[in-house]
Design a protein around this motif. Structure first.
Motif, PDB file in Angstrom:
ATOM      1  N   TYR A 114       0.836  -1.191   0.000  1.00 23.91           N
ATOM      2  CA  TYR A 114       0.000   0.000   0.000  1.00 23.91           C
ATOM      3  C   TYR A 114       0.872   1.243   0.000  1.00 23.91           C
ATOM      4  CZ  TYR A 114       0.871  -0.029   5.074  1.00 23.91           C
ATOM      5  OH  TYR A 114       1.459  -0.035   6.309  1.00 23.91           O
ATOM      6  N   ILE A 145      -2.674  -1.571  -3.113  1.00 23.68           N
ATOM      7  CA  ILE A 145      -3.648  -0.597  -2.612  1.00 23.68           C
ATOM      8  C   ILE A 145      -3.099   0.818  -2.795  1.00 23.68           C
ATOM      9  CG2 ILE A 145      -5.037   0.128  -0.650  1.00 23.68           C
ATOM     10  CD1 ILE A 145      -4.529  -2.749   0.498  1.00 23.68           C
ATOM     11  N   VAL A 148      -4.040   4.558  -0.096  1.00 19.88           N
ATOM     12  CA  VAL A 148      -4.578   3.764   1.013  1.00 19.88           C
ATOM     13  C   VAL A 148      -5.384   4.607   1.999  1.00 19.88           C
ATOM     14  CG1 VAL A 148      -2.500   3.904   2.458  1.00 19.88           C
ATOM     15  CG2 VAL A 148      -4.030   1.921   2.654  1.00 19.88           C
ATOM     16  N   HIS A 151      -9.081   4.767   1.742  1.00 20.64           N
ATOM     17  CA  HIS A 151      -9.833   3.540   2.027  1.00 20.64           C
ATOM     18  C   HIS A 151     -10.020   3.291   3.523  1.00 20.64           C
ATOM     19  CE1 HIS A 151      -9.701   2.103  -2.148  1.00 20.64           C
ATOM     20  NE2 HIS A 151      -8.480   2.587  -2.169  1.00 20.64           N
ATOM     21  N   ALA A 159     -12.248  -2.111   1.423  1.00 23.12           N
ATOM     22  CA  ALA A 159     -11.715  -2.572   0.143  1.00 23.12           C
ATOM     23  C   ALA A 159     -12.712  -2.330  -0.983  1.00 23.12           C
ATOM     24  CB  ALA A 159     -11.375  -4.050   0.213  1.00 23.12           C
ATOM     25  N   ILE A 163      -9.994  -4.986  -5.103  1.00 16.67           N
ATOM     26  CA  ILE A 163      -9.025  -5.339  -4.059  1.00 16.67           C
ATOM     27  C   ILE A 163      -9.438  -6.655  -3.400  1.00 16.67           C
ATOM     28  CG2 ILE A 163      -8.085  -4.642  -1.823  1.00 16.67           C
ATOM     29  CD1 ILE A 163      -8.172  -1.718  -2.852  1.00 16.67           C
TER      30      ILE A 163
END
Length: 185
Positions: A114, A145, A148, A151, A159, A163
């Motif tokens: 990530y 990712i 990040v 998220h 996710a 993902i």
């Protein structure tokens, strides 16, 4: 059932690695192919390599090394959850890897990376030669990712469907390779 150890590589306060690892642990549990264990390098807190003997000899003198050796030795597969720091992987991850040698051999490893725009891809690529030298088998399937922070809400990673799908594909491949590599261990 084989044991999958999820290693949280970042040790920074406020890191995204905790929420990402919790999400992945839930996905891995739902997958059903492994018993799941999480190894958080921030909690394990290994000092910079301080064993007197080379790891190949497995003549560990320090309790923290013996405990880390037992964790890795009992594992049949790994997933490393890693950020990207300056186009590389975190120093605590390299240190944790270098503490041991034989315990890593002939085990598959998946990478959940990530970061910002690149999603930690450079970190994942940088660690692969180290893992391969240890006779680990990095799977091609990975979880990447990007952005990040977008998220994570209230400490929980959310996710996207893509993902989630990449996590399932990686877990399927880890399960297949673990069974294939088992006779070598």
């Amino acid at each position: 059932m084989p044991q999958l150890t999820i290693i949280i590589a970042s040790t920074r306060p406020g890191r995204a690695g905790g929420p990402v690892a919790r999400w992945f642990s839930e996905r891995a549990t739902a997958h059903g192919g492994f018993d799941i264990r999480v190894a958080d390098l921030a909690e394990i807190d290994l000092p910079l390599m301080n064993e007197r003997h080379h790891p190949r000899l497995r003549k560990y003198e320090l309790d923290h090394t013996k405990a880390w050796s037992a964790t890795v030795d009992a594992s049949d597969a790994f997933v490393i959850v890693t950020p990207e720091y300056n186009h590389g992987y975190p120093a605590p991850l390299k240190n944790a890897i270098d503490y041991l040698f034989q315990e890593w051999q002939h085990k598959p490893v998946g990478l959940v990376s990530y970061g910002a725009v690149a999603g930690g891809v450079r970190s994942a690529q940088a660690i692969k030669p180290v893992l391969q030298y240890l006779k680990m088998i990095p799977v091609s399937e990975s979880v990447i990712i990007p952005f990040v922070a977008k998220h994570i809400t209230d400490g929980a990673f959310q996710a996207t469907p893509a993902i989630d799908e990449s996590a399932t594909a990686m877990l399927d491949e880890l399960q297949r390779l673990e069974a294939t590599l088992r006779p070598l261990r």
